[in-house]
Design an enzyme around this catalytic site. Sequence first.
Site, short mmCIF file in Angstrom:
data_model
loop_
_atom_site.label_atom_id
_atom_site.label_comp_id
_atom_site.label_asym_id
_atom_site.label_seq_id
_atom_site.Cartn_x
_atom_site.Cartn_y
_atom_site.Cartn_z
N TYR A 25 -3.15 -1.59 123.35
CA TYR A 25 -1.74 -1.72 123.01
C TYR A 25 -1.31 -3.16 122.78
O TYR A 25 -1.80 -3.82 121.89
CB TYR A 25 -0.89 -0.99 124.05
CG TYR A 25 -1.04 0.51 124.00
CD1 TYR A 25 -0.88 1.23 122.80
CD2 TYR A 25 -1.36 1.25 125.13
CE1 TYR A 25 -1.03 2.61 122.74
CE2 TYR A 25 -1.51 2.64 125.09
CZ TYR A 25 -1.34 3.30 123.89
OH TYR A 25 -1.50 4.67 123.83
N SER A 26 -0.40 -3.70 123.60
CA SER A 26 0.19 -5.01 123.28
C SER A 26 -0.76 -6.18 123.43
O SER A 26 -0.42 -7.30 123.04
CB SER A 26 1.43 -5.25 124.16
OG SER A 26 2.50 -4.45 123.71
N MET A 27 -1.96 -5.96 123.94
CA MET A 27 -2.96 -7.03 123.91
C MET A 27 -3.48 -7.23 122.49
O MET A 27 -4.27 -8.15 122.23
CB MET A 27 -4.09 -6.73 124.88
CG MET A 27 -3.72 -7.08 126.32
SD MET A 27 -4.80 -6.41 127.62
CE MET A 27 -6.43 -6.88 127.07
N THR A 28 -3.01 -6.41 121.56
CA THR A 28 -3.24 -6.64 120.13
C THR A 28 -2.53 -7.90 119.66
O THR A 28 -3.01 -8.60 118.76
CB THR A 28 -2.74 -5.44 119.31
OG1 THR A 28 -3.39 -4.24 119.76
CG2 THR A 28 -2.98 -5.62 117.83
N LYS A 29 -1.38 -8.20 120.23
CA LYS A 29 -0.53 -9.29 119.76
C LYS A 29 -1.24 -10.65 119.71
O LYS A 29 -1.13 -11.36 118.70
CB LYS A 29 0.73 -9.38 120.63
CG LYS A 29 1.70 -8.21 120.46
CD LYS A 29 2.88 -8.35 121.41
CE LYS A 29 3.97 -7.32 121.12
NZ LYS A 29 3.57 -5.94 121.47
#
Length: 430
Positions: free
Chosen positions: A91-95
Amino acid sequence: MQSTSHQKKTKMILKDDGTSELRVAPHEVGLSVKGLARISTAAQAFIDDRQLAGAVTVVARRGKVTHLEAYGMMDLAANKPMQTDTIFRIYSMTKPIAAAAVMMLCEEGKLQLNAPVSTYLPELGGLKVAAAADAETLTLVEANRDMTVRDLMRHTSGLPGAARYMAGQTAVDKRYREEGLHLLHECNLQEMVERLGRIPLLYQPGAKWHYSIAADVLGRLIEVVSGQPFDVFLSERIFQPLGMVDTGFYVPADKIDRLAGMYGPTSEGGLQVIDAPEGGTGHVSENSFIEKPKFLSAGGGLVSTAADFSRFCLMLSCKGVLAGKRLMKTASVELMTHNHLPVHLIPLDKKPDKRYAGLGFGLSVSVRVQQTDWIPTSQVGEYGWIGGASTEFWISPRDELVAITLAQHIPFSELSERIKPLAYAAILKE
């Protein structure tokens, strides 16, 4: 003293974990074997207490992995053990990965952090601003300035965040839904930006830190500037050079058996499946990552493994280099991982408060700017981020230390909070 079965598992990890060329013994990088064993004990306690179905923990230092352990189950109903090559929804570790792509394009002179976003995405030029973000009647005012690429990366663009608009009743909430932005999985990146260009900003650019859809806009920015689809750019410029062989926007059919199930608590204190891979046991949601999505989310769309994400983190920790290959300039990594927020926007306006106390924000990563009582050992300058299903990474430049915790549990687990002080405590005094 480790059990015989644990010793056998360790031998298997050293051979098959995908980081063998990066592995060293703890003492070679100034870490304590006993200290790292406490991490294993703490993680196993989450499994034994049925707080998590399974997890993987990683600790690395000075560019080398020295701890990689799997615990519990990736599929409870099938009695399938968690493995070190299990695939997780990060999820937000994609950023931060998207941010690295932006920094690479800046190095090539194709992007400028202080340039208006409309320079590259004209659809986002001339946006008006809601006079009151939570008002039920929409009154618009002129923007004081254009949002910049830096604003997108540090969440000061004024753009709205996707989650709160699903059922909200403010005027901006309603406009958001009218444009179909609550159904992002039905859009491609170009369509998302076109729709965003028809709704007002929540806040004046630069006026407030607001965790938002700005991260997804970066995906379209990368496409336009590079001339490549977002997923192709990431694959060719980041994943392949770093050897991130299991990272992408979906899990291919021949790897589905490695995708972990997602769990949550039951009212009785146990665990229940929220999302299971195709062919597994339990419910399969429309966002199960089992086929290529239409919407390639730079904000939260990737799956990865412990080995793959370790490679990305080690590249950052080593100032843009992994195994002798340079992906980013040192100056780019340092710029990305330093605080970019003014003092009056610190700490981050995000719940729960204790986790975000003392944090500023860099370019798609949080940055600790002061120590707090939450985890006193957490060092100023430490940076990282979380994924909503209980994944987290953090890097301490001062200590050359990297830690990653991966689980699949909603709501967010306290695993990483428990592990962080143990990782710092494992550093040997020299």
